[in-house]
Design a protein around this motif. Structure first.
Motif, PDB file in Angstrom:
ATOM      1  N   ASN A 136       0.819  -1.211   0.000  1.00 20.04           N
ATOM      2  CA  ASN A 136       0.000   0.000   0.000  1.00 20.04           C
ATOM      3  C   ASN A 136       0.853   1.262   0.000  1.00 20.04           C
ATOM      4  OD1 ASN A 136      -1.464  -2.137   1.987  1.00 20.04           O
ATOM      5  ND2 ASN A 136      -2.923  -1.090   0.686  1.00 20.04           N
ATOM      6  N   SER A 137       1.957   1.247   0.752  1.00 19.41           N
ATOM      7  CA  SER A 137       2.726   2.467   0.997  1.00 19.41           C
ATOM      8  C   SER A 137       3.980   2.498   0.141  1.00 19.41           C
ATOM      9  CB  SER A 137       3.123   2.544   2.477  1.00 19.41           C
ATOM     10  OG  SER A 137       1.976   2.539   3.299  1.00 19.41           O
ATOM     11  N   MET A 138       4.284   3.696  -0.368  1.00 17.07           N
ATOM     12  CA  MET A 138       5.487   3.877  -1.192  1.00 17.07           C
ATOM     13  C   MET A 138       6.179   5.173  -0.805  1.00 17.07           C
ATOM     14  SD  MET A 138       4.191   2.412  -4.899  1.00 17.07           S
ATOM     15  CE  MET A 138       5.868   2.215  -5.525  1.00 17.07           C
ATOM     16  N   TYR A 139       7.490   5.220  -1.057  1.00 16.94           N
ATOM     17  CA  TYR A 139       8.331   6.302  -0.554  1.00 16.94           C
ATOM     18  C   TYR A 139       9.395   6.668  -1.586  1.00 16.94           C
ATOM     19  CZ  TYR A 139       6.622   4.040   3.742  1.00 16.94           C
ATOM     20  OH  TYR A 139       5.835   3.459   4.709  1.00 16.94           O
ATOM     21  N   TRP A 140       9.804   7.926  -1.560  1.00 14.13           N
ATOM     22  CA  TRP A 140      10.984   8.365  -2.299  1.00 14.13           C
ATOM     23  C   TRP A 140      11.985   8.959  -1.311  1.00 14.13           C
ATOM     24  CZ3 TRP A 140      12.719   7.287  -6.923  1.00 14.13           C
ATOM     25  CH2 TRP A 140      11.827   6.923  -7.931  1.00 14.13           C
ATOM     26  N   TYR A 141      13.239   8.440  -1.379  1.00 14.21           N
ATOM     27  CA  TYR A 141      14.339   8.949  -0.579  1.00 14.21           C
ATOM     28  C   TYR A 141      15.442   9.430  -1.516  1.00 14.21           C
ATOM     29  CZ  TYR A 141      12.643   6.712   3.750  1.00 14.21           C
ATOM     30  OH  TYR A 141      11.919   6.350   4.865  1.00 14.21           O
ATOM     31  N   ARG A 142      16.254  10.336  -0.999  1.00 11.74           N
ATOM     32  CA  ARG A 142      17.499  10.661  -1.679  1.00 11.74           C
ATOM     33  C   ARG A 142      18.663  10.343  -0.742  1.00 11.74           C
ATOM     34  NH1 ARG A 142      18.363  16.896  -3.106  1.00 11.74           N
ATOM     35  NH2 ARG A 142      20.531  16.183  -3.134  1.00 11.74           N
ATOM     36  N   GLN A 143      19.768   9.895  -1.351  1.00 11.26           N
ATOM     37  CA  GLN A 143      20.948   9.523  -0.584  1.00 11.26           C
ATOM     38  C   GLN A 143      22.115  10.364  -1.042  1.00 11.26           C
ATOM     39  OE1 GLN A 143      22.557   5.566  -1.269  1.00 11.26           O
ATOM     40  NE2 GLN A 143      23.366   5.461   0.807  1.00 11.26           N
ATOM     41  N   ASP A 144      22.686  11.097  -0.112  1.00 10.79           N
ATOM     42  CA  ASP A 144      23.829  11.956  -0.402  1.00 10.79           C
ATOM     43  C   ASP A 144      24.977  11.577   0.519  1.00 10.79           C
ATOM     44  OD1 ASP A 144      21.205  14.109  -0.546  1.00 10.79           O
ATOM     45  OD2 ASP A 144      22.498  13.865  -2.300  1.00 10.79           O
TER      46      ASP A 144
ATOM     47  N   GLY B 233      27.537  11.259   3.284  1.00 13.06           N
ATOM     48  CA  GLY B 233      27.590  11.842   4.614  1.00 13.06           C
ATOM     49  C   GLY B 233      26.260  12.305   5.173  1.00 13.06           C
ATOM     50  N   MET B 234      25.177  12.058   4.424  1.00 12.70           N
ATOM     51  CA  MET B 234      23.858  12.541   4.874  1.00 12.70           C
ATOM     52  C   MET B 234      22.885  11.402   5.143  1.00 12.70           C
ATOM     53  SD  MET B 234      24.021  15.859   4.827  1.00 12.70           S
ATOM     54  CE  MET B 234      22.345  16.467   4.703  1.00 12.70           C
ATOM     55  N   GLY B 235      23.252  10.190   4.828  1.00 15.38           N
ATOM     56  CA  GLY B 235      22.294   9.109   4.978  1.00 15.38           C
ATOM     57  C   GLY B 235      21.172   9.236   3.962  1.00 15.38           C
ATOM     58  N   LEU B 236      20.011   8.709   4.286  1.00 17.60           N
ATOM     59  CA  LEU B 236      18.842   8.805   3.413  1.00 17.60           C
ATOM     60  C   LEU B 236      17.863   9.799   3.999  1.00 17.60           C
ATOM     61  CD1 LEU B 236      19.951   5.820   2.757  1.00 17.60           C
ATOM     62  CD2 LEU B 236      17.670   5.475   1.820  1.00 17.60           C
ATOM     63  N   ARG B 237      17.312  10.627   3.128  1.00 15.26           N
ATOM     64  CA  ARG B 237      16.321  11.611   3.571  1.00 15.26           C
ATOM     65  C   ARG B 237      15.041  11.433   2.764  1.00 15.26           C
ATOM     66  NH1 ARG B 237      19.356  17.193   3.032  1.00 15.26           N
ATOM     67  NH2 ARG B 237      20.191  16.119   1.185  1.00 15.26           N
ATOM     68  N   LEU B 238      13.925  11.476   3.454  1.00 16.92           N
ATOM     69  CA  LEU B 238      12.627  11.233   2.828  1.00 16.92           C
ATOM     70  C   LEU B 238      12.180  12.463   2.062  1.00 16.92           C
ATOM     71  CD1 LEU B 238      10.213   9.260   2.581  1.00 16.92           C
ATOM     72  CD2 LEU B 238       9.283  10.347   4.642  1.00 16.92           C
ATOM     73  N   ILE B 239      11.814  12.273   0.794  1.00 18.35           N
ATOM     74  CA  ILE B 239      11.355  13.379  -0.041  1.00 18.35           C
ATOM     75  C   ILE B 239       9.828  13.476   0.026  1.00 18.35           C
ATOM     76  CG2 ILE B 239      11.383  14.392  -2.347  1.00 18.35           C
ATOM     77  CD1 ILE B 239      13.798  12.596  -2.981  1.00 18.35           C
ATOM     78  N   TYR B 240       9.165  12.421  -0.371  1.00 19.38           N
ATOM     79  CA  TYR B 240       7.714  12.303  -0.332  1.00 19.38           C
ATOM     80  C   TYR B 240       7.361  10.856  -0.016  1.00 19.38           C
ATOM     81  CZ  TYR B 240       6.107  16.772  -2.372  1.00 19.38           C
ATOM     82  OH  TYR B 240       5.792  18.094  -2.607  1.00 19.38           O
ATOM     83  N   TYR B 241       6.141  10.673   0.465  1.00 25.30           N
ATOM     84  CA  TYR B 241       5.645   9.323   0.643  1.00 25.30           C
ATOM     85  C   TYR B 241       4.152   9.281   0.336  1.00 25.30           C
ATOM     86  CZ  TYR B 241       3.880  10.795   5.245  1.00 25.30           C
ATOM     87  OH  TYR B 241       3.217  11.431   6.263  1.00 25.30           O
ATOM     88  N   SER B 242       3.686   8.061   0.109  1.00 22.42           N
ATOM     89  CA  SER B 242       2.281   7.812  -0.169  1.00 22.42           C
ATOM     90  C   SER B 242       1.849   6.660   0.723  1.00 22.42           C
ATOM     91  CB  SER B 242       2.091   7.456  -1.647  1.00 22.42           C
ATOM     92  OG  SER B 242       0.771   7.028  -1.887  1.00 22.42           O
ATOM     93  N   ALA B 243       1.092   6.976   1.738  1.00 27.04           N
ATOM     94  CA  ALA B 243       0.697   5.941   2.692  1.00 27.04           C
ATOM     95  C   ALA B 243      -0.238   4.920   2.057  1.00 27.04           C
ATOM     96  CB  ALA B 243       0.035   6.570   3.918  1.00 27.04           C
ATOM     97  N   SER B 244      -1.046   5.371   1.122  1.00 33.86           N
ATOM     98  CA  SER B 244      -1.953   4.464   0.417  1.00 33.86           C
ATOM     99  C   SER B 244      -2.309   5.110  -0.918  1.00 33.86           C
ATOM    100  CB  SER B 244      -3.217   4.199   1.234  1.00 33.86           C
ATOM    101  OG  SER B 244      -3.903   5.405   1.486  1.00 33.86           O
TER     102      SER B 244
END
Lengths: 112, 113
Positions: free
Chosen positions: A30-38, A40-51
């Motif tokens: 049901n749920s989907m996510y977009w992260y960016r990885q830079d 020294g920064m780890g992963l950061r959440l850009i947007y998500y869709s819970a359903s």
């Protein structure tokens, strides 16, 4: 047995160009996510869709838009690319309410 | 807000050495804790998780114990292999109806034969 599929794998853009990163999952999540990885920064959440039918901003949404096209597909759009958006982008999915994410292999984007 | 701090790498070990990667967190409530692993050229994979205090997560010889009193979730393995070379990420969930993960910055592990 594909899991989460991202296209393209690599992309080079010039500043100001637009593009859409595609993501599809075949696990009926049901749920989907977009992260960016830079670095020294780890992963950061850009947007998500819970359903299906819902989208919400994450930690770093500026400069991006998303579309939850259907239950399987969640796209990320850069309307006017900037060098600061050079990154590796990961799409992920999960069962709604389940806290373990399944990741795609990423899209490496360079903006010159 | 939530945050995760993990030891900076890179970490370089010889095969069969003992591994510890430290992870501490700041969160409200009772988060769930995770370790993800990223092999070269791939996305992240869940390695192990723990959902409540004193739980121990384990997988592929790796272990981590959820320590609420020290707000820690250190990753350990008794004998590393070359194939364990990867980037390891500690993460926590924010809970609630949307389970968004907060990640640490990652620790690069290189294991030499």
């Amino acid at each position: 047995n594909a899991g989460v599929t991202q296209t393209p794998k690599f992309q080079v853009l010039k500043t100001g160009q637009s593009m859409t990163l595609q993501c599809a999952q075949d696990m009926n999540h049901n749920s989907m996510y977009w992260y960016r990885q830079d670095p020294g920064m780890g992963l950061r959440l850009i947007y998500y869709s819970a359903s299906e039918g819902t989208t919400d901003k994450g930690e770093v949404p500026n400069g991006y838009n998303v579309s939850r096209l259907n239950k399987r597909e969640f796209s990320l759009r850069l309307e006017s690319a900037a060098p600061s958006q050079t990154s590796v982008y990961f799409c992920a999915s999960s069962v709604q309410g389940e806290i373990s994410l399944h990741f795609g292999n990423g899209t490496r984007l360079t903006v010159t | 807000g939530n945050s995760v701090t993990q030891m900076e790498g890179p970490v370089t070990l010889s095969e069969e050495a003992f591994l510890t990667i430290n992870c501490t967190y700041t969160a409200t409530g009772y988060p769930s804790l995770f370790w993800y692993v990223q092999y070269p050229g791939e996305g992240l994979q869940l390695l192990l998780k723990a959902t409540k205090a004193d739980d121990k997560g384990s997988n592929k010889g790796f272990e981590a114990t959820y320590r609420k009193e020290t707000t820690s979730f250190h990753l350990e393995k008794g004998s590393v292999q070359v194939s364990d070379s990867a980037v390891y990420f500690c993460a926590l969930s924010s809970g609630g109806s949307n389970y968004k993960l907060t990640f640490g910055k990652g620790t690069l592990l290189t294991v030499n034969p």
